[in-house]
Structure formats: structure tokens, C-alpha cells
Design a protein around this motif. Sequence first.
Motif, PDB file in Angstrom:
ATOM      1  N   GLU A 104       4.871   1.938  -2.367  1.00 38.09           N
ATOM      2  CA  GLU A 104       5.675   2.635  -3.569  1.00 38.09           C
ATOM      3  C   GLU A 104       7.175   2.885  -2.842  1.00 38.09           C
ATOM      4  N   GLY A 105       7.991   1.667  -3.547  1.00 37.94           N
ATOM      5  CA  GLY A 105       9.069   1.813  -3.232  1.00 37.94           C
ATOM      6  C   GLY A 105      10.487   0.933  -4.125  1.00 37.94           C
ATOM      7  N   ALA A 106      11.787   0.835  -3.241  1.00 36.43           N
ATOM      8  CA  ALA A 106      12.348  -0.184  -4.457  1.00 36.43           C
ATOM      9  C   ALA A 106      12.764  -1.170  -3.524  1.00 36.43           C
ATOM     10  N   ASP A 107      13.554  -2.253  -4.162  1.00 35.36           N
ATOM     11  CA  ASP A 107      14.112  -3.190  -3.289  1.00 35.36           C
ATOM     12  C   ASP A 107      15.646  -3.370  -3.681  1.00 35.36           C
ATOM     13  N   ARG A 108      16.494  -3.632  -3.018  1.00 35.01           N
ATOM     14  CA  ARG A 108      17.514  -3.900  -2.666  1.00 35.01           C
ATOM     15  C   ARG A 108      19.333  -3.551  -4.154  1.00 35.01           C
ATOM     16  N   ARG A 109      18.292  -3.617  -5.568  1.00 34.83           N
ATOM     17  CA  ARG A 109      18.878  -3.835  -6.151  1.00 34.83           C
ATOM     18  C   ARG A 109      18.421  -2.266  -6.662  1.00 34.83           C
ATOM     19  N   GLY A 110      17.736  -1.496  -6.033  1.00 35.97           N
ATOM     20  CA  GLY A 110      16.948  -0.103  -6.830  1.00 35.97           C
ATOM     21  C   GLY A 110      15.959  -0.543  -7.573  1.00 35.97           C
ATOM     22  N   ARG A 111      15.392  -1.978  -8.336  1.00 34.08           N
ATOM     23  CA  ARG A 111      14.424  -2.179  -9.431  1.00 34.08           C
ATOM     24  C   ARG A 111      13.070  -1.450  -8.510  1.00 34.08           C
ATOM     25  N   PRO A 112      12.326  -0.245  -9.179  1.00 37.08           N
ATOM     26  CA  PRO A 112      10.568  -0.221  -7.969  1.00 37.08           C
ATOM     27  C   PRO A 112       9.913  -0.884  -8.144  1.00 37.08           C
ATOM     28  N   MET A 113       9.550  -1.164  -6.785  1.00 34.82           N
ATOM     29  CA  MET A 113       7.977  -2.653  -6.930  1.00 34.82           C
ATOM     30  C   MET A 113       6.724  -1.977  -5.319  1.00 34.82           C
ATOM     31  N   ARG A 114       6.259  -2.021  -6.414  1.00 34.64           N
ATOM     32  CA  ARG A 114       4.942  -1.923  -5.270  1.00 34.64           C
ATOM     33  C   ARG A 114       3.930  -2.850  -4.627  1.00 34.64           C
ATOM     34  N   VAL A 115       3.502  -2.880  -3.231  1.00 28.86           N
ATOM     35  CA  VAL A 115       2.887  -3.972  -2.639  1.00 28.86           C
ATOM     36  C   VAL A 115       1.907  -3.371  -1.807  1.00 28.86           C
ATOM     37  N   THR A 116       0.563  -4.207  -1.467  1.00 21.09           N
ATOM     38  CA  THR A 116      -0.450  -3.672  -1.855  1.00 21.09           C
ATOM     39  C   THR A 116      -1.038  -4.493  -0.241  1.00 21.09           C
ATOM     40  N   ILE A 117      -0.918  -3.590   0.774  1.00 19.60           N
ATOM     41  CA  ILE A 117      -1.347  -4.325   2.438  1.00 19.60           C
ATOM     42  C   ILE A 117      -2.727  -3.869   2.729  1.00 19.60           C
ATOM     43  N   SER A 118      -3.729  -4.990   2.482  1.00 17.68           N
ATOM     44  CA  SER A 118      -4.917  -5.027   3.644  1.00 17.68           C
ATOM     45  C   SER A 118      -5.000  -3.853   4.104  1.00 17.68           C
ATOM     46  N   ALA A 119      -5.731  -2.661   4.503  1.00 19.94           N
ATOM     47  CA  ALA A 119      -5.978  -2.148   5.730  1.00 19.94           C
ATOM     48  C   ALA A 119      -6.628  -2.527   6.324  1.00 19.94           C
ATOM     49  N   ARG A 120      -6.653  -3.102   6.737  1.00 18.88           N
ATOM     50  CA  ARG A 120      -7.965  -4.001   7.957  1.00 18.88           C
ATOM     51  C   ARG A 120      -6.681  -5.317   8.886  1.00 18.88           C
ATOM     52  N   SER A 121      -6.391  -6.371   8.286  1.00 15.99           N
ATOM     53  CA  SER A 121      -5.825  -7.012   8.655  1.00 15.99           C
ATOM     54  C   SER A 121      -3.932  -6.998   8.736  1.00 15.99           C
ATOM     55  N   GLY A 122      -3.205  -6.454   7.711  1.00 15.52           N
ATOM     56  CA  GLY A 122      -2.656  -6.656   7.894  1.00 15.52           C
ATOM     57  C   GLY A 122      -1.530  -7.308   6.514  1.00 15.52           C
ATOM     58  N   ASP A 123      -2.586  -8.416   5.924  1.00 16.52           N
ATOM     59  CA  ASP A 123      -2.253  -9.202   5.177  1.00 16.52           C
ATOM     60  C   ASP A 123      -1.272  -8.486   3.819  1.00 16.52           C
ATOM     61  N   ILE A 124       0.016  -8.836   3.545  1.00 14.11           N
ATOM     62  CA  ILE A 124       0.085  -8.914   2.214  1.00 14.11           C
ATOM     63  C   ILE A 124      -0.796  -9.303   1.274  1.00 14.11           C
ATOM     64  N   MET A 125      -1.231  -7.987   0.104  1.00 16.88           N
ATOM     65  CA  MET A 125      -2.316  -9.204  -0.690  1.00 16.88           C
ATOM     66  C   MET A 125      -1.958  -9.100  -2.629  1.00 16.88           C
ATOM     67  N   ASP A 126      -0.566  -8.185  -3.100  1.00 12.18           N
ATOM     68  CA  ASP A 126       0.434  -8.191  -3.752  1.00 12.18           C
ATOM     69  C   ASP A 126       1.312  -7.255  -3.566  1.00 12.18           C
ATOM     70  N   VAL A 127       2.552  -8.241  -4.957  1.00 12.59           N
ATOM     71  CA  VAL A 127       3.779  -7.770  -4.287  1.00 12.59           C
ATOM     72  C   VAL A 127       3.827  -7.628  -6.105  1.00 12.59           C
ATOM     73  N   GLU A 128       4.347  -6.505  -6.986  1.00  7.29           N
ATOM     74  CA  GLU A 128       4.771  -6.122  -8.221  1.00  7.29           C
ATOM     75  C   GLU A 128       6.158  -5.386  -8.050  1.00  7.29           C
ATOM     76  N   ARG A 129       6.799  -6.584  -9.004  1.00  7.38           N
ATOM     77  CA  ARG A 129       8.070  -6.298  -8.972  1.00  7.38           C
ATOM     78  C   ARG A 129       8.232  -5.346 -10.878  1.00  7.38           C
ATOM     79  N   ALA A 130       9.175  -4.499 -11.038  1.00  7.18           N
ATOM     80  CA  ALA A 130       9.208  -4.452 -12.000  1.00  7.18           C
ATOM     81  C   ALA A 130      10.351  -5.203 -13.062  1.00  7.18           C
ATOM     82  N   ARG A 131       9.794  -5.432 -14.376  1.00  6.95           N
ATOM     83  CA  ARG A 131      10.133  -5.743 -15.201  1.00  6.95           C
ATOM     84  C   ARG A 131      10.967  -6.035 -15.869  1.00  6.95           C
ATOM     85  N   ARG A 132      12.098  -6.576 -15.917  1.00 11.83           N
ATOM     86  CA  ARG A 132      13.672  -6.312 -16.694  1.00 11.83           C
ATOM     87  C   ARG A 132      13.064  -5.957 -18.093  1.00 11.83           C
ATOM     88  N   GLY A 133      13.636  -5.027 -18.458  1.00 12.42           N
ATOM     89  CA  GLY A 133      13.507  -4.686 -20.038  1.00 12.42           C
ATOM     90  C   GLY A 133      13.952  -4.016 -21.174  1.00 12.42           C
TER      91      GLY A 133
END
Length: 125
Positions: free
Chosen positions: A96-125
Motif C-alpha cells: 500500500e502506498g501513494a503514486d506521484r500525485r499522492g493518490r493512494p494505491m494498492r499493488v498485489t504481487i505473487s509471493a512466489r513468482s513476483g508477478d504483479i497480480m492487481d493494481v488498485e488506484r483511488a478513484r476521483r470522487g
Amino acid sequence: MRIRSLIGPAIFAAGLFAASAAGAQSVIIDGGGVRVAPPSYEVAPPPPPPGRWDRGPGYSDNNEGIGPREARSIARSAGVVETFGVDRRGRVWVVEGADRRGRPMRVTISARSGDIMDVERARRG
């Protein structure tokens, strides 16, 4: 005359036999030097040298996969600039972290292979 007519083919057959027997031999090169192996000698492959062998990306000798540092680095490649937390949840790492604009984001990564499984960014609301 009959014997002279058989000598030529006999020499030819003996030459073929000698050539086929010589072709069945193999050469062994190892720590003992170079030598010719008899036809029945089976050459076993040498044992692998001690040490770590590269088995591809995401492979670890202890079969644990990637660690939290690698997960954080992979999340950076997906756009995470600032990291708030890195948590192992079963078979995945969640960064969990933030992108360059400060918007929160969550990245899900396979613990075995290191592949990125999902990237969730906060929506504008």
C-alpha cells in the motif's frame, strides 16, 4: 585363381569391420586426462558443481519466493512512489502506498513468482 579373387573382398570386409569398431569408441575428457573409452563404457555426466544455480526469476533456494524488499521494488515499477505498508497475505504480498500525485494505491504481487497480480488506484470522487 579362386583365392586371389577372394582376397580383395576379404580385405575390404576386414577394413569395414575395423572402421565400425573404431567408430563405436568414444573419447573421455575429464580430470584424469583424455582417453579412449571401450564401446561398452557408459559415460555419466559430471555432477553439478556446488553452489547456487539460477532457476529463473522469482525462484529462491529456500522456496519462500520473494521477500518484502523485492515486493516493494516491484510495486515501485507499478507506480508506487511512497510506501505505507508491505504485508504478506497468504500467497501474495500487498503493498500500500501513494503514486506521484499522492493518490493512494494498492499493488498485489505473487509471493512466489513476483508477478504483479492487481493494481488498485483511488478513484476521483
